[in-house]
Scaffold this motif. Sequence first.
Motif, PDB file in Angstrom:
ATOM      1  N   ALA A 142       0.815  -1.216   0.000  1.00 36.48           N
ATOM      2  CA  ALA A 142       0.000   0.000   0.000  1.00 36.48           C
ATOM      3  C   ALA A 142       0.848   1.264   0.000  1.00 36.48           C
ATOM      4  O   ALA A 142       0.330   2.361  -0.245  1.00 36.48           O
ATOM      5  CB  ALA A 142      -0.935   0.001   1.212  1.00 36.48           C
ATOM      6  N   PHE A 143       2.156   1.133   0.266  1.00 37.57           N
ATOM      7  CA  PHE A 143       3.032   2.302   0.329  1.00 37.57           C
ATOM      8  C   PHE A 143       4.181   2.214  -0.671  1.00 37.57           C
ATOM      9  O   PHE A 143       5.172   2.927  -0.547  1.00 37.57           O
ATOM     10  CB  PHE A 143       3.584   2.455   1.751  1.00 37.57           C
ATOM     11  CG  PHE A 143       2.526   2.771   2.771  1.00 37.57           C
ATOM     12  CD1 PHE A 143       2.110   4.072   2.978  1.00 37.57           C
ATOM     13  CD2 PHE A 143       1.925   1.757   3.500  1.00 37.57           C
ATOM     14  CE1 PHE A 143       1.124   4.365   3.904  1.00 37.57           C
ATOM     15  CE2 PHE A 143       0.940   2.035   4.432  1.00 37.57           C
ATOM     16  CZ  PHE A 143       0.535   3.345   4.633  1.00 37.57           C
ATOM     17  N   GLY A 144       4.051   1.332  -1.666  1.00 35.74           N
ATOM     18  CA  GLY A 144       5.086   1.187  -2.678  1.00 35.74           C
ATOM     19  C   GLY A 144       5.057   2.321  -3.690  1.00 35.74           C
ATOM     20  O   GLY A 144       4.107   3.111  -3.753  1.00 35.74           O
ATOM     21  N   PRO A 145       6.101   2.438  -4.529  1.00 34.14           N
ATOM     22  CA  PRO A 145       6.179   3.531  -5.510  1.00 34.14           C
ATOM     23  C   PRO A 145       4.985   3.586  -6.456  1.00 34.14           C
ATOM     24  O   PRO A 145       4.478   4.672  -6.768  1.00 34.14           O
ATOM     25  CB  PRO A 145       7.479   3.222  -6.270  1.00 34.14           C
ATOM     26  CG  PRO A 145       8.284   2.387  -5.328  1.00 34.14           C
ATOM     27  CD  PRO A 145       7.300   1.585  -4.541  1.00 34.14           C
ATOM     28  N   GLY A 146       4.522   2.422  -6.931  1.00 33.00           N
ATOM     29  CA  GLY A 146       3.383   2.415  -7.841  1.00 33.00           C
ATOM     30  C   GLY A 146       2.127   2.955  -7.196  1.00 33.00           C
ATOM     31  O   GLY A 146       1.357   3.704  -7.822  1.00 33.00           O
ATOM     32  N   GLN A 147       1.904   2.595  -5.940  1.00 33.38           N
ATOM     33  CA  GLN A 147       0.737   3.083  -5.220  1.00 33.38           C
ATOM     34  C   GLN A 147       0.812   4.597  -5.024  1.00 33.38           C
ATOM     35  O   GLN A 147      -0.169   5.318  -5.232  1.00 33.38           O
ATOM     36  CB  GLN A 147       0.639   2.373  -3.862  1.00 33.38           C
ATOM     37  CG  GLN A 147      -0.428   2.907  -2.935  1.00 33.38           C
ATOM     38  CD  GLN A 147      -1.830   2.585  -3.387  1.00 33.38           C
ATOM     39  OE1 GLN A 147      -2.021   1.896  -4.389  1.00 33.38           O
ATOM     40  NE2 GLN A 147      -2.814   3.095  -2.668  1.00 33.38           N
ATOM     41  N   ILE A 148       1.977   5.103  -4.632  1.00 34.89           N
ATOM     42  CA  ILE A 148       2.124   6.545  -4.403  1.00 34.89           C
ATOM     43  C   ILE A 148       1.973   7.306  -5.723  1.00 34.89           C
ATOM     44  O   ILE A 148       1.406   8.403  -5.756  1.00 34.89           O
ATOM     45  CB  ILE A 148       3.482   6.858  -3.747  1.00 34.89           C
ATOM     46  CG1 ILE A 148       3.653   6.037  -2.460  1.00 34.89           C
ATOM     47  CG2 ILE A 148       3.596   8.347  -3.448  1.00 34.89           C
ATOM     48  CD1 ILE A 148       2.533   6.171  -1.461  1.00 34.89           C
ATOM     49  N   ARG A 149       2.457   6.725  -6.804  1.00 39.97           N
ATOM     50  CA  ARG A 149       2.285   7.361  -8.120  1.00 39.97           C
ATOM     51  C   ARG A 149       0.799   7.564  -8.420  1.00 39.97           C
ATOM     52  O   ARG A 149       0.392   8.615  -8.923  1.00 39.97           O
ATOM     53  CB  ARG A 149       2.946   6.499  -9.193  1.00 39.97           C
ATOM     54  CG  ARG A 149       2.842   7.091 -10.600  1.00 39.97           C
ATOM     55  CD  ARG A 149       3.609   6.267 -11.616  1.00 39.97           C
ATOM     56  NE  ARG A 149       5.052   6.450 -11.468  1.00 39.97           N
ATOM     57  CZ  ARG A 149       5.874   5.539 -10.948  1.00 39.97           C
ATOM     58  NH1 ARG A 149       5.397   4.370 -10.520  1.00 39.97           N
ATOM     59  NH2 ARG A 149       7.169   5.781 -10.842  1.00 39.97           N
ATOM     60  N   ASP A 150      -0.014   6.566  -8.099  1.00 33.87           N
ATOM     61  CA  ASP A 150      -1.452   6.666  -8.360  1.00 33.87           C
ATOM     62  C   ASP A 150      -2.147   7.650  -7.421  1.00 33.87           C
ATOM     63  O   ASP A 150      -3.207   8.184  -7.756  1.00 33.87           O
ATOM     64  CB  ASP A 150      -2.106   5.289  -8.215  1.00 33.87           C
ATOM     65  CG  ASP A 150      -1.723   4.346  -9.345  1.00 33.87           C
ATOM     66  OD1 ASP A 150      -1.239   4.835 -10.385  1.00 33.87           O
ATOM     67  OD2 ASP A 150      -1.892   3.125  -9.185  1.00 33.87           O
ATOM     68  N   LEU A 151      -1.576   7.884  -6.247  1.00 34.72           N
ATOM     69  CA  LEU A 151      -2.209   8.769  -5.267  1.00 34.72           C
ATOM     70  C   LEU A 151      -1.797  10.228  -5.426  1.00 34.72           C
ATOM     71  O   LEU A 151      -2.386  11.107  -4.794  1.00 34.72           O
ATOM     72  CB  LEU A 151      -1.858   8.307  -3.846  1.00 34.72           C
ATOM     73  CG  LEU A 151      -2.416   6.951  -3.405  1.00 34.72           C
ATOM     74  CD1 LEU A 151      -1.905   6.597  -2.013  1.00 34.72           C
ATOM     75  CD2 LEU A 151      -3.938   6.953  -3.425  1.00 34.72           C
ATOM     76  N   THR A 152      -0.793  10.501  -6.260  1.00 33.48           N
ATOM     77  CA  THR A 152      -0.280  11.867  -6.377  1.00 33.48           C
ATOM     78  C   THR A 152      -1.362  12.842  -6.816  1.00 33.48           C
ATOM     79  O   THR A 152      -1.383  14.002  -6.385  1.00 33.48           O
ATOM     80  CB  THR A 152       0.916  11.908  -7.352  1.00 33.48           C
ATOM     81  OG1 THR A 152       1.911  10.979  -6.915  1.00 33.48           O
ATOM     82  CG2 THR A 152       1.521  13.300  -7.407  1.00 33.48           C
ATOM     83  N   GLY A 153      -2.276  12.398  -7.653  1.00 33.10           N
ATOM     84  CA  GLY A 153      -3.371  13.268  -8.081  1.00 33.10           C
ATOM     85  C   GLY A 153      -4.200  13.764  -6.912  1.00 33.10           C
ATOM     86  O   GLY A 153      -4.649  14.921  -6.898  1.00 33.10           O
ATOM     87  N   ALA A 154      -4.410  12.903  -5.914  1.00 31.75           N
ATOM     88  CA  ALA A 154      -5.161  13.317  -4.722  1.00 31.75           C
ATOM     89  C   ALA A 154      -4.381  14.360  -3.933  1.00 31.75           C
ATOM     90  O   ALA A 154      -4.964  15.310  -3.390  1.00 31.75           O
ATOM     91  CB  ALA A 154      -5.457  12.098  -3.844  1.00 31.75           C
ATOM     92  N   PHE A 155      -3.049  14.208  -3.858  1.00 35.46           N
ATOM     93  CA  PHE A 155      -2.228  15.200  -3.160  1.00 35.46           C
ATOM     94  C   PHE A 155      -2.378  16.569  -3.823  1.00 35.46           C
ATOM     95  O   PHE A 155      -2.579  17.590  -3.146  1.00 35.46           O
ATOM     96  CB  PHE A 155      -0.747  14.797  -3.187  1.00 35.46           C
ATOM     97  CG  PHE A 155      -0.432  13.450  -2.594  1.00 35.46           C
ATOM     98  CD1 PHE A 155      -1.305  12.820  -1.726  1.00 35.46           C
ATOM     99  CD2 PHE A 155       0.761  12.809  -2.909  1.00 35.46           C
ATOM    100  CE1 PHE A 155      -1.004  11.582  -1.178  1.00 35.46           C
ATOM    101  CE2 PHE A 155       1.079  11.582  -2.366  1.00 35.46           C
ATOM    102  CZ  PHE A 155       0.191  10.961  -1.503  1.00 35.46           C
ATOM    103  N   VAL A 156      -2.260  16.588  -5.151  1.00 34.28           N
ATOM    104  CA  VAL A 156      -2.319  17.851  -5.891  1.00 34.28           C
ATOM    105  C   VAL A 156      -3.719  18.460  -5.801  1.00 34.28           C
ATOM    106  O   VAL A 156      -3.874  19.684  -5.645  1.00 34.28           O
ATOM    107  CB  VAL A 156      -1.910  17.621  -7.360  1.00 34.28           C
ATOM    108  CG1 VAL A 156      -2.106  18.893  -8.185  1.00 34.28           C
ATOM    109  CG2 VAL A 156      -0.460  17.146  -7.445  1.00 34.28           C
ATOM    110  N   GLU A 157      -4.744  17.628  -5.869  1.00 36.85           N
ATOM    111  CA  GLU A 157      -6.127  18.120  -5.788  1.00 36.85           C
ATOM    112  C   GLU A 157      -6.380  18.854  -4.477  1.00 36.85           C
ATOM    113  O   GLU A 157      -6.950  19.957  -4.458  1.00 36.85           O
ATOM    114  CB  GLU A 157      -7.093  16.939  -5.924  1.00 36.85           C
ATOM    115  CG  GLU A 157      -8.559  17.309  -5.723  1.00 36.85           C
ATOM    116  CD  GLU A 157      -9.467  16.085  -5.656  1.00 36.85           C
ATOM    117  OE1 GLU A 157     -10.577  16.197  -5.087  1.00 36.85           O
ATOM    118  OE2 GLU A 157      -9.068  15.016  -6.169  1.00 36.85           O
ATOM    119  N   LYS A 158      -5.969  18.268  -3.370  1.00 35.44           N
ATOM    120  CA  LYS A 158      -6.205  18.902  -2.070  1.00 35.44           C
ATOM    121  C   LYS A 158      -5.311  20.124  -1.869  1.00 35.44           C
ATOM    122  O   LYS A 158      -5.723  21.105  -1.236  1.00 35.44           O
ATOM    123  CB  LYS A 158      -5.997  17.886  -0.951  1.00 35.44           C
ATOM    124  CG  LYS A 158      -7.054  16.785  -0.926  1.00 35.44           C
ATOM    125  CD  LYS A 158      -8.450  17.364  -0.759  1.00 35.44           C
ATOM    126  CE  LYS A 158      -9.521  16.297  -0.758  1.00 35.44           C
ATOM    127  NZ  LYS A 158     -10.890  16.874  -0.625  1.00 35.44           N
TER     128      LYS A 158
END
Length: 547
Positions: A142-158
């Motif tokens: 859940a904290f691997g590079p691929g997972q974080i890559r997919d979550l980056t959009g949520a970081f930028v959105e907030k």
Amino acid sequence: MSLISISNFLLSLVFAATACTFWRAGRYLLQQYYLSSLRFVPGPPSPGFLYGNLSEIFAGDRPAIHHAWSSKYGHVLKYRGMFNMERLLTTDLRAVNYILTHSTEYHKPEKSRVMIAQIVGEGMLWAEDEQHRRQRRIMNPAFGPGQIRDLTGAFVEKAAQLRDAWSTAIGNASQTAKINIFDDLTRTTLDIIGLAGFEYHFDALQEASQTSAELRAAFRTMYSIDPSIAVMRALQLTFPPLYLVPHAGLKRLDEARRVMERVSRQLVMEKKRVIMRNIGKDVILEKSDVLERDILTLLLKANLATDLPEDARLTDEEVIAQIPTLLVAGHETTSIAASWCLYSLAKHPEIQRKLREELLQSPTEEPSMDELNALPYLDAVVRETLRFHSPVPFTLREATNDDFIPLSTPYTDVRGEVHDSIKIDKGTTILVPIAALNTSRELWGDDAAEFKPTRWESPPEIISALPGVWGNMLTFLGGPRACIGYRFSIVELKALIFVLVRVFEFEPAEEITTIANMISLKRPVVANEKENGNQLPLLVKRYSEHA
């Protein structure tokens, strides 16, 4: 039973309790002052029995005190904790590496684990040995590079939502607003962990959710722990009958933990309903069927999928136990780092300008993880922030057995004898001074106490010996108990700084410092307004290239 018999029984009970107290006290005095392996290790004198040297730490700046002690007493020293208990502090890199990599021999102290359970429950932050290894193995994907890559959009959105909120607060382009950035960043990072972690909208920034209001109140309770609470808990562990004595501070902590447990249970139950509704009630769920990318969904795969072995599953209760840790660790440390980063940029306008120039050259306002990581000066600023402003300034470990800790450099005890290792007794508490090592002149050079991102263009070779999991620093620790979410935190921090510094200019509004307390986090306060709690106000205005 006659009154005389009852009276005799009560007297016997009092006598037994008194005898037990004297026996424990005698054993403690014998161990601490006559038998301890640390009794000849140099260190500062204790100013008092109840808090030992902790009273000095609570009254000052923790890393500065650690530096002062190391300068005076050397790289191996002892100090006194609560009830004058001996503690070891070492800045020797071989010793620190040994302690962090031997997690079976060096647990978190039992008293610390009790407080962790009191605050966030018995999740991975609390677990040790095989239980910790199993939970971490299941949670790692859940904290691997691929997972974080997919979550980056949520970081930028907030981050963009925070940008828009500040634009509204400022008004027209020529105005400047004094904004408590710490409060707003804390709300934003709570929204980020809600969306990226649980696919849940806390709406903390808009203050539109009762759930987020309850959580923030619970967090405030946890972060306001005072030494009396720790003293009472330590006394209860030593003398269990004291659990019957009510304590207002511990009661508030219990209430805060129950709020987080209730929210955690609600998040898990709602997520399970969504998964089963999407897949179908009568379908046997397999690992590949769960497609959502939030962290909670990936954790629930372990106890919903039928094609995973038992040792790769987390029960519902184990998943629920992780959520308070994710809520606290997943938003608080990043908001602290982001706040200190913007404060440092405000105090160093030339660094702020150089960073903004790089960020404005980016062709997108919504960068991916790879695009964020391709910005060298942003990377240097983030590295320097996490070095100079370690959100967690220290960590504690406790020896599970008698041991000898190897040293890279021998030390001399108070008798003049030289040792190439440190003899440790079972139960000894050891402090790993994260912030002090991250700002050590011996490691980082004479400018170690300066905020200087350019140092990362050619970092000193000696820091390669620091046993950190990232960046040749101890901010995220190292070894089997290194921070599992460090990639999440780094990319989240980069996204926040990218979005905000492109649009706003920051100037100092007040002198900011921090307060040492029982929660080992570098939370900011205004130097002359400590009674008003944690805050970090800055003067914020829109950036204009024609200004």
